[in-house]
Design an enzyme around this catalytic site. Structure first.
Site, PDB file in Angstrom:
ATOM      1  N   HIS A  80       0.772  -1.240   0.000  1.00 20.84           N
ATOM      2  CA  HIS A  80       0.000   0.000   0.000  1.00 20.84           C
ATOM      3  C   HIS A  80       0.809   1.299   0.000  1.00 20.84           C
ATOM      4  CE1 HIS A  80      -3.094  -2.869   0.999  1.00 20.84           C
ATOM      5  NE2 HIS A  80      -2.706  -2.997   2.248  1.00 20.84           N
ATOM      6  N   ASP A 236       3.612  -8.594   1.202  1.00 18.28           N
ATOM      7  CA  ASP A 236       4.180  -9.337   2.316  1.00 18.28           C
ATOM      8  C   ASP A 236       3.375 -10.564   2.734  1.00 18.28           C
ATOM      9  OD1 ASP A 236       2.139  -7.719   3.271  1.00 18.28           O
ATOM     10  OD2 ASP A 236       3.375  -6.666   4.736  1.00 18.28           O
TER      11      ASP A 236
END
Length: 488
Positions: A80, A236
């Site tokens: 993000h 991740d």
């Protein structure tokens, strides 16, 4: 030999993986977060590059022969983050991170502008996502916005520096609110709503595909061979799933990292934005995943350890574990919303609270309340997942730094009333997943590469205390509802 690079919030980790699944070497470099104003969370991309140089030097000293044998590099990273580049490829401002909460008003504006947002992107507009950050920059830093030529996610900026290529992949791009997640392509409608076009976006590949090639001058400087490939990589959490071999439908994990995550792999796009559940692309083709995210998990434990003068997080967890089942019923309740919250509340203004203190309470009671509060927050996220009848929940692993505490893992199993599995090497998930994606990009087969690690321990939920956990969880939920309108 394969190299996995995992760009986290607090550290950059590098991992060398052999093609017999041995982890040959690991190096780490710390990172710091800047919070210049309330709700803000930023990092200078140059810090990421300095950390990368540090881990490469460390591996060059400790494992020069293995580093020279690397055939491909995989990238994993915090999702993000908005990394803004000008036409010359120079960074325009510090990157705005995933846990930055400044763009609440822009989320509302984006939702009004694109009523089909949840249908296309599979997610609600939340301040953590990338698109609202660009709306904030357009409104508050218009001169910088005018100069934006490219928007890259954090790990993709590293790829740009490693190769000169602007490329992203599906799992990380799904967290921008610019991707049509079902179609696995940029959405022109969502881009236009933030004043951008495809020209501002990197090209897209699958996480297991080749995305670029390492610059020869960097290969020479770090002691790698020529023609080193760079895989698409993954955000991740998708990378952690690949690292743990959790890629089949119904397989998932609970992650006790800086943030807390509940993740389940699926074979189709299954959005549930109404409850702030995320539906993202997985790192492998034709696979997706559901995910709930709480913003303060292990970070809440770190905060409490520092604030209440425990020696460290391990000491706090030890104190919490000393609280008996009978004592737990009299402990305070803790709302863990130190950075606002995503799933299931989508409330950037949510705040933490410690409620029910008396003279009878001591440090151990507070320690237990904090760990329990984080666990209840994760349970709330778990309850947002919606799997169809033909895709039952098959397996849930426990990963992340907090997974080092077996006691906390058992508490989670008891609160979730779901068996949890601790696998060997779970703390290396993101970097290991990145290395495995490099292996796949180099021609490896999913069945051979994405295997499950050896089981370290299985945690079966206990029925003892289950009624007490349920009662306290209900009080926890009532407490949030009672305080929600007081948060500013």
């Amino acid at each position: 030999m394969y190299l996995g690079l995992d760009l986290g919030t607090s550290e950059l980790k590098a991992l060398l993986l052999a093609d017999d699944h041995r982890i040959v070497g690991v190096a780490r470099a710390p990172l710091t977060v800047e919070r210049p104003q309330p709700l803000w969370s930023e990092q200078a991309p140059q810090q990421w590059w300095q950390a990368l140089e540090e881990v490469m030097r460390a591996l060059g000293k400790s494992h020069p022969e293995e580093l020279a044998a690397v055939r491909a590099i995989g990238l994993s990273g915090q999702m993000h983050g908005a990394t803004l580049l000008d036409a010359q490829g120079e960074v325009l401002r510090p990157a705005i991170l995933w846990n930055d909460g400044r763009s609440g008003a822009q989320c509302e504006a984006l939702t009004r502008a694109v009523p089909r947002l949840g249908e296309i992107a599979g997610n609600l507009a939340m301040p953590g996502f990338t698109a609202p950050k660009l709306l904030w920059v357009r409104e508050h830093e218009p001169e910088i916005f005018k100069r934006v030529a490219r928007v890259l996610l954090p790990k993709d900026w590293l790829r740009f520096m490693l190769s000169g290529e602007a490329v992203s992949e599906m799992s990380d791009a799904a967290g921008t609110l610019w991707l049509d997640v079902g179609a696995r392509d940029w959405s022109d409608e969502l881009l236009a709503a933030t004043g951008l076009t495809r020209a501002h976006m990197p090209r897209l590949v699958e996480g297991s595909e080749v995305s670029a090639q390492l610059k020869p001058e960097l290969a020479a400087r770090w002691g790698l061979g020529s023609d080193v490939l760079i895989a698409g990589g993954a955000g991740d959490n998708a990378a952690s799933a690949v690292g743990m071999g959790l890629v089949e439908p119904g397989q998932g994990f609970v992650s006790l990292g800086t943030s807390g995550v509940v993740f389940v792999s699926t074979d189709r796009f299954l959005p549930n934005p109404a409850q702030a559940m995320h539906a993202f692309c997985h790192a492998l083709p034709r696979r997706w995943h559901q995910m709930s995210v709480m913003l303060s998990a292990a970070s809440a434990v770190s905060w409490a350890a520092k604030t209440f003068r425990f020696a460290d997080e391990a000491a706090l967890l030890e104190a919490a574990a000393s609280v008996s089942l009978a004592q737990r019923e009299r402990c305070p309740l803790f709302l863990p919303y130190l950075s606002g919250e995503r799933s299931p509340h989508n409330n950037p203004n949510a705040q933490g609270a410690l409620v029910g203190l008396t003279h009878a309470h001591g440090p151990a009671d507070i320690a237990y309340a904090v760990v329990e509060g984080v666990s209840f927050g994760l349970r709330d996220g778990f309850d947002t997942l919606r799997l169809p009848a033909d895709m039952p929940l098959r397996e849930v692993a426990l990963v992340g730094g907090g997974a080092r505490s077996v006691w906390w893992g058992q508490l989670l199993a008891d609160i979730f009333q779901v068996p949890l599995t601790l696998y060997a090497g779970s703390e290396t998930g993101g970097a290991l997943g990145a290395a495995r994606l490099a292996w796949l990009a180099d021609g490896g087969e999913v069945a051979k590469v994405c295997t499950l690690p050896p089981v370290r321990q299985q945690l079966a939920p206990s029925t003892e205390g289950a009624a007490s956990h349920q009662a306290r969880h209900t009080r926890f939920q009532v407490l949030y509802t009672a305080l929600r309108d007081q948060f500013q």
